[in-house]
Design an enzyme around this catalytic site. Sequence first.
Site, PDB file in Angstrom:
ATOM      1  N   ARG A  18       0.781  -1.185   0.104  1.00 37.55           N
ATOM      2  CA  ARG A  18       0.110   0.004  -0.040  1.00 37.55           C
ATOM      3  C   ARG A  18       0.781   1.239   0.122  1.00 37.55           C
ATOM      4  NH1 ARG A  18      -3.647  -0.056   4.742  1.00 37.55           N
ATOM      5  NH2 ARG A  18      -1.602  -0.910   5.633  1.00 37.55           N
ATOM      6  N   ASN A  36      -6.188  -2.795   1.982  1.00 39.55           N
ATOM      7  CA  ASN A  36      -6.028  -4.269   2.232  1.00 39.55           C
ATOM      8  C   ASN A  36      -7.658  -4.643   2.463  1.00 39.55           C
ATOM      9  OD1 ASN A  36      -3.209  -4.572   2.208  1.00 39.55           O
ATOM     10  ND2 ASN A  36      -3.014  -4.485   4.507  1.00 39.55           N
TER      11      ASN A  36
END
Length: 89
Positions: A18, A36
């Site tokens: 990320r 996520n």
Amino acid sequence: MNGKHIKVFGRVQGVGFRFFTAQLAKKHKIVGTVENVSDYVEIYASGEEDQLEQFINGVIQGVAPASVVENYTIEDTTLDEKTKHFKTL
């Protein structure tokens, strides 16, 4: 601006995926989110066509050094026009 909904599967959680995705988005002037979800990473991205294509190529090649992308899906989508930044959720 073009919008994409991307799901990335593989070793993409717990490896900085990320963070690196957000850095890549900033580099290519992409707005949206990365998050996520269960066993994959979900990305909503919007930007100019050529920049978006470069961003997506970086993501599916495994933007984080320790990541391994095994599979991915890409769908067209529309992001809220108020979205002005790229956020990690």
